[in-house]
Design a protein around this motif. Structure first.
Motif, PDB file in Angstrom:
ATOM      1  N   GLU A  40      -3.898  10.067  -0.824  1.00  0.00           N
ATOM      2  CA  GLU A  40      -3.681   9.624  -2.194  1.00  0.00           C
ATOM      3  C   GLU A  40      -4.251   8.231  -2.417  1.00  0.00           C
ATOM      4  O   GLU A  40      -4.861   7.939  -3.460  1.00  0.00           O
ATOM      5  CB  GLU A  40      -2.183   9.647  -2.512  1.00  0.00           C
ATOM      6  CG  GLU A  40      -1.823   9.140  -3.901  1.00  0.00           C
ATOM      7  CD  GLU A  40      -2.462   9.948  -5.023  1.00  0.00           C
ATOM      8  OE1 GLU A  40      -2.670   9.379  -6.109  1.00  0.00           O
ATOM      9  OE2 GLU A  40      -2.752  11.143  -4.815  1.00  0.00           O
ATOM     10  N   LEU A  41      -4.093   7.329  -1.437  1.00  0.00           N
ATOM     11  CA  LEU A  41      -4.678   5.993  -1.559  1.00  0.00           C
ATOM     12  C   LEU A  41      -6.202   6.067  -1.636  1.00  0.00           C
ATOM     13  O   LEU A  41      -6.831   5.340  -2.413  1.00  0.00           O
ATOM     14  CB  LEU A  41      -4.250   5.135  -0.368  1.00  0.00           C
ATOM     15  CG  LEU A  41      -2.803   4.637  -0.373  1.00  0.00           C
ATOM     16  CD1 LEU A  41      -2.454   4.016   0.977  1.00  0.00           C
ATOM     17  CD2 LEU A  41      -2.595   3.610  -1.487  1.00  0.00           C
ATOM     18  N   ARG A  42      -6.801   6.944  -0.855  1.00  0.00           N
ATOM     19  CA  ARG A  42      -8.259   7.091  -0.914  1.00  0.00           C
ATOM     20  C   ARG A  42      -8.699   7.656  -2.262  1.00  0.00           C
ATOM     21  O   ARG A  42      -9.690   7.200  -2.846  1.00  0.00           O
ATOM     22  CB  ARG A  42      -8.746   8.011   0.212  1.00  0.00           C
ATOM     23  CG  ARG A  42     -10.255   8.181   0.258  1.00  0.00           C
ATOM     24  CD  ARG A  42     -10.687   9.026   1.427  1.00  0.00           C
ATOM     25  NE  ARG A  42     -10.149  10.391   1.325  1.00  0.00           N
ATOM     26  CZ  ARG A  42     -10.333  11.324   2.250  1.00  0.00           C
ATOM     27  NH1 ARG A  42     -11.017  11.037   3.357  1.00  0.00           N
ATOM     28  NH2 ARG A  42      -9.817  12.532   2.096  1.00  0.00           N
ATOM     29  N   ALA A  60       0.831  -1.205   0.000  1.00  0.00           N
ATOM     30  CA  ALA A  60       0.000   0.000   0.000  1.00  0.00           C
ATOM     31  C   ALA A  60       0.863   1.250   0.000  1.00  0.00           C
ATOM     32  O   ALA A  60       0.595   2.218  -0.730  1.00  0.00           O
ATOM     33  CB  ALA A  60      -0.923  -0.014   1.215  1.00  0.00           C
ATOM     34  N   ARG A  75      -8.366  -2.178  -2.900  1.00  0.00           N
ATOM     35  CA  ARG A  75      -7.642  -1.009  -2.406  1.00  0.00           C
ATOM     36  C   ARG A  75      -8.275  -0.447  -1.137  1.00  0.00           C
ATOM     37  O   ARG A  75      -7.570   0.054  -0.258  1.00  0.00           O
ATOM     38  CB  ARG A  75      -7.581   0.062  -3.501  1.00  0.00           C
ATOM     39  CG  ARG A  75      -6.693  -0.362  -4.664  1.00  0.00           C
ATOM     40  CD  ARG A  75      -6.691   0.647  -5.788  1.00  0.00           C
ATOM     41  NE  ARG A  75      -5.822   0.198  -6.863  1.00  0.00           N
ATOM     42  CZ  ARG A  75      -4.536   0.488  -6.959  1.00  0.00           C
ATOM     43  NH1 ARG A  75      -3.954   1.218  -6.020  1.00  0.00           N
ATOM     44  NH2 ARG A  75      -3.820   0.047  -7.978  1.00  0.00           N
ATOM     45  N   ARG A  85      -7.088  -2.661   1.647  1.00  0.00           N
ATOM     46  CA  ARG A  85      -5.666  -2.424   1.909  1.00  0.00           C
ATOM     47  C   ARG A  85      -5.480  -1.117   2.679  1.00  0.00           C
ATOM     48  O   ARG A  85      -4.704  -1.047   3.641  1.00  0.00           O
ATOM     49  CB  ARG A  85      -4.907  -2.386   0.589  1.00  0.00           C
ATOM     50  CG  ARG A  85      -3.411  -2.245   0.736  1.00  0.00           C
ATOM     51  CD  ARG A  85      -2.727  -2.254  -0.618  1.00  0.00           C
ATOM     52  NE  ARG A  85      -2.796  -3.575  -1.240  1.00  0.00           N
ATOM     53  CZ  ARG A  85      -2.321  -3.833  -2.462  1.00  0.00           C
ATOM     54  NH1 ARG A  85      -1.780  -2.864  -3.184  1.00  0.00           N
ATOM     55  NH2 ARG A  85      -2.400  -5.051  -2.944  1.00  0.00           N
ATOM     56  N   LEU A  86      -6.210  -0.068   2.283  1.00  0.00           N
ATOM     57  CA  LEU A  86      -6.117   1.211   2.986  1.00  0.00           C
ATOM     58  C   LEU A  86      -6.671   1.085   4.410  1.00  0.00           C
ATOM     59  O   LEU A  86      -6.092   1.626   5.353  1.00  0.00           O
ATOM     60  CB  LEU A  86      -6.883   2.287   2.215  1.00  0.00           C
ATOM     61  CG  LEU A  86      -6.982   3.666   2.890  1.00  0.00           C
ATOM     62  CD1 LEU A  86      -5.603   4.214   3.220  1.00  0.00           C
ATOM     63  CD2 LEU A  86      -7.753   4.633   1.990  1.00  0.00           C
ATOM     64  N   PRO A 126      -0.048  10.353   2.089  1.00  0.00           N
ATOM     65  CA  PRO A 126      -0.144   9.043   1.435  1.00  0.00           C
ATOM     66  C   PRO A 126      -1.517   8.386   1.609  1.00  0.00           C
ATOM     67  O   PRO A 126      -2.013   7.730   0.678  1.00  0.00           O
ATOM     68  CB  PRO A 126       0.958   8.228   2.118  1.00  0.00           C
ATOM     69  CG  PRO A 126       1.960   9.248   2.547  1.00  0.00           C
ATOM     70  CD  PRO A 126       1.148  10.434   2.949  1.00  0.00           C
ATOM     71  N   LEU A 127      -2.120   8.557   2.764  1.00  0.00           N
ATOM     72  CA  LEU A 127      -3.462   8.001   2.972  1.00  0.00           C
ATOM     73  C   LEU A 127      -4.481   8.689   2.063  1.00  0.00           C
ATOM     74  O   LEU A 127      -5.377   8.031   1.506  1.00  0.00           O
ATOM     75  CB  LEU A 127      -3.878   8.138   4.435  1.00  0.00           C
ATOM     76  CG  LEU A 127      -2.965   7.478   5.478  1.00  0.00           C
ATOM     77  CD1 LEU A 127      -3.530   7.691   6.879  1.00  0.00           C
ATOM     78  CD2 LEU A 127      -2.815   5.987   5.195  1.00  0.00           C
ATOM     79  N   ASP A 183       2.584   1.993  -3.321  1.00  0.00           N
ATOM     80  CA  ASP A 183       1.687   2.491  -4.356  1.00  0.00           C
ATOM     81  C   ASP A 183       1.721   4.012  -4.462  1.00  0.00           C
ATOM     82  O   ASP A 183       1.502   4.570  -5.541  1.00  0.00           O
ATOM     83  CB  ASP A 183       0.238   2.050  -4.079  1.00  0.00           C
ATOM     84  CG  ASP A 183      -0.040   0.657  -4.599  1.00  0.00           C
ATOM     85  OD1 ASP A 183       0.804   0.127  -5.357  1.00  0.00           O
ATOM     86  OD2 ASP A 183      -1.097   0.097  -4.257  1.00  0.00           O
ATOM     87  N   VAL A 184       1.969   4.700  -3.342  1.00  0.00           N
ATOM     88  CA  VAL A 184       1.830   6.161  -3.326  1.00  0.00           C
ATOM     89  C   VAL A 184       3.099   6.889  -2.909  1.00  0.00           C
ATOM     90  O   VAL A 184       3.168   8.111  -3.022  1.00  0.00           O
ATOM     91  CB  VAL A 184       0.679   6.576  -2.381  1.00  0.00           C
ATOM     92  CG1 VAL A 184      -0.662   6.177  -2.977  1.00  0.00           C
ATOM     93  CG2 VAL A 184       0.845   5.973  -0.994  1.00  0.00           C
ATOM     94  N   ARG A 213      -7.257   7.262  -5.103  1.00  0.00           N
ATOM     95  CA  ARG A 213      -7.130   6.229  -6.137  1.00  0.00           C
ATOM     96  C   ARG A 213      -8.269   5.231  -6.082  1.00  0.00           C
ATOM     97  O   ARG A 213      -8.805   4.848  -7.122  1.00  0.00           O
ATOM     98  CB  ARG A 213      -5.783   5.516  -5.978  1.00  0.00           C
ATOM     99  CG  ARG A 213      -4.604   6.388  -6.326  1.00  0.00           C
ATOM    100  CD  ARG A 213      -3.324   5.594  -6.431  1.00  0.00           C
ATOM    101  NE  ARG A 213      -2.183   6.434  -6.733  1.00  0.00           N
ATOM    102  CZ  ARG A 213      -0.967   5.982  -7.026  1.00  0.00           C
ATOM    103  NH1 ARG A 213      -0.747   4.667  -7.064  1.00  0.00           N
ATOM    104  NH2 ARG A 213       0.023   6.813  -7.288  1.00  0.00           N
TER     105      ARG A 213
END
Length: 569
Positions: free
Chosen positions: A412-414, A346, A432, A435-436, A409-410, A349-350, A416
């Motif tokens: 950006e994961l959200r 995870a 995803r 994973r987040l 980073p959190l 990824d970012v 995506r």
């Protein structure tokens, strides 16, 4: 002169049978399946000390047909139940009638099974009464020569019941009352005088359990930790209790049905106990004893140091690595290696941190860019395209995320996963999201525990419910001392004495300063309970404002969405 025996406490006596209220119940139904059949009649008798306190009897409209074979057996016809009340009206009245009593039935699994199913169907909470089966008790008490059959009719004849069972609910319940009294007369000479002893006498209790009931006789009625020891003094099992004697005695009754625990009781030769000031000390001591002895019959927390951590490696171009021993900047602990690997994936990824495992020299990289670099997810320091200074921001972003100073980073994961959802790529979005969510949970736990472990000393007090205080001295997340100030005792002198005699705790490595995560979790849970007061604190106790805990609302929505998806499947 014979020495007098000390008077037994109420806990030692249990609930005497002569003061125990029993509700003897019998049901007639349309068949034997709790899913397909329904109740047609309920009969019950409430008794105590041989005296009938009341009776309950009613037909019930099953709202379905009664098979001819059942009509022939019970005599209850369709015409008899047409105008009878429905179960929705009858069940609350019966539950009130049986409230606070031990439920007794002949072949209890059948009758109790229908009553529990009815509660579930109609939305009533099952009151979880103690249940006694006279058929099972008869098989335990009577010899086969005396009672070749343990059917109700046969036992009613044996004990000269005043009512003949005729497959009608109230008549059968009355007959069961006489059978119950006859069986209770048989168990009295065997030393069964309380409800607890009666339940322990049932066949579910193994001979080893009954034979070893005396192992609990010396234990105090106080909070603490108990240890079952085997023939070679090995620790078989460790547990905690608010009342040591009462809890350990339960291992020798019918209430203990776990197969492995029965096996453990059969091997045990002794039960040791460690009295504790209050439940927090007992929980912590249990964790430490589990780690020290690794009891074979415990299933949790036996290896607190065997977690997995995600760390930044110590090299010119650090990477994320999954290891057993944490460093100061680390994420964990994870109970499973796969969970730690998913956290790494995870982050990769970012965050433009290299995923390869090469050892790269800062002066002469001498490598070739890989596929990940060609995809733009790595600056290719291995090929000299990125220097140490250019690579450093990626390392700082990971360190700041772990410390709760930065959560980009959190975000950006959200973003995506939201793009995947908007594109209706729901399966990838779900992966995803999970994973987040796992990363947010791990970061939240780490940051909360690390904030407590960073405090050199903290003293807290919690009301004991009787006008006094439970006291704890915590150093770097570990319980260093525990005590109580009873009602009427000034607490501060007790606090001073606890602090003076508290265990010295030297901070170790890692974000938790060397403390086991399980212990810090237990201590923190006690500290944040309603009513707990901080008496002293060596430094302010605070958690990062931009930490993962600020994602709590999103995490709740994500978990609710996952549960809804699972239910739809």
């Amino acid at each position: 002169m014979r020495p007098s025996r000390a008077q037994l406490s109420f806990d030692e006596l249990g609930s005497p049978l002569r003061t125990t209220t029993f509700v003897v119940v019998d049901l007639e139904t349309t068949g034997g399946s709790t899913e397909q059949d329904a109740i047609t009649e309920i009969g019950a008798v409430r008794v105590r000390d041989g005296e009938v306190l009341g009776e309950f009897a009613t037909l019930v409209d099953p709202e379905r047909g009664i098979p001819p074979t059942v009509v022939a057996l019970t005599g209850i016809t369709q015409a008899m139940v047409t105008d009878a009340p429905k179960l929705s009206a009858v069940l609350p009245a019966f539950l009130e009638f049986a409230s606070g009593a031990v439920l007794v039935a002949h072949n209890a699994p059948f009758d109790v099974g229908f009553l529990r199913a009815a509660c579930e169907l109609l939305g009533h909470p099952w009151p979880k009464p103690s249940v006694l089966c006279t058929a099972r008790l008869a098989r335990r008490v009577l010899t086969r020569d005396e009672a070749p059959s343990c059917r109700l009719a046969a036992l009613a004849r044996l004990f000269h019941a005043r009512t003949e069972p005729v497959h009608r609910a109230l008549a059968d319940a009355r007959a069961t009352v006489d059978v119950l009294h006859g069986l209770l007369e048989r168990v009295g000479p065997l030393g069964v005088h309380s409800l607890e002893e009666l339940l322990a006498f049932l066949p579910e209790v193994t001979p080893e359990q009954r034979r070893k009931r005396g192992l609990a006789a010396h234990l105090p009625s106080a909070p603490g930790v108990y240890l079952f020891r085997g023939p070679r003094e090995e620790v078989l099992y460790v547990g905690t209790a608010s009342n040591l004697r009462r809890r350990v005695r339960q291992y020798f009754t019918a209430g203990e049905s776990r197969r492995r625990i029965r096996e453990m009781v059969g091997l045990a030769d002794r039960v040791d106990a460690i009295e504790c000031a209050h439940p927090l000390e007992a929980e912590v001591r249990e964790l430490r004893l589990l780690a020290a002895h690794h009891p074979r019959y415990n299933r949790r927390s036996k290896f607190p140091q065997r977690g997995w951590w995600v760390v930044l490696t110590d090299e010119a171009f650090p990477r994320l690595s999954v290891v057993r021993q944490p460093r100061d900047a680390a994420l964990g602990p994870f109970s499973a290696q796969r969970a730690a690997v998913e956290a790494v994936e995870a982050l990769q990824d970012v965050v433009p941190i290299r995923p390869c495992t090469l050892r790269i020299s800062a002066r002469n990289p001498g490598g070739k860019p890989c596929v990940v670099a060609e995809m733009g997810r790595c600056g290719a320091p291995c090929a000299g395209r990125q220097g140490v200074d250019e690579y450093a921001p990626a390392v700082r972003s990971v360190a700041d995320l772990l410390a709760g100073r930065w959560d980009e980073p959190l975000r950006e994961l959200r973003a995506r996963l939201e793009r995947f959802a908007e594109a209706e790529r729901f399966e990838e979005a779900g992966v995803r999201r999970d994973r987040l969510a796992g990363l947010v949970r791990a970061l939240t736990r780490l940051q909360r525990l690390a904030a407590l472990a960073a405090i050199p000393e903290l003293v807290a007090a919690h009301p004991d419910g009787a006008g006094g205080w439970e006291l704890a001295v915590v150093r770097h997340g570990r319980l260093a001392a525990a005590g109580v100030a009873r009602r009427g005792v000034p607490p501060m002198p007790v606090v001073d004495a606890l602090v003076a005699g508290a265990e010295t705790v030297l901070p170790g490595s890692g974000p938790l300063c060397g403390a086991p995560a399980d212990e810090v979790t237990v201590v923190r849970r006690w500290l944040v309970r309603a009513g707990t007061r901080l008496v002293r604190c060596a430094q302010p106790w605070h958690e990062p404002a931009r930490g993962a805990a600020s994602w709590h609302s999103w995490l709740e929505l994500a978990e609710a969405g996952r549960a809804g998806y699972a239910a739809a499947d």
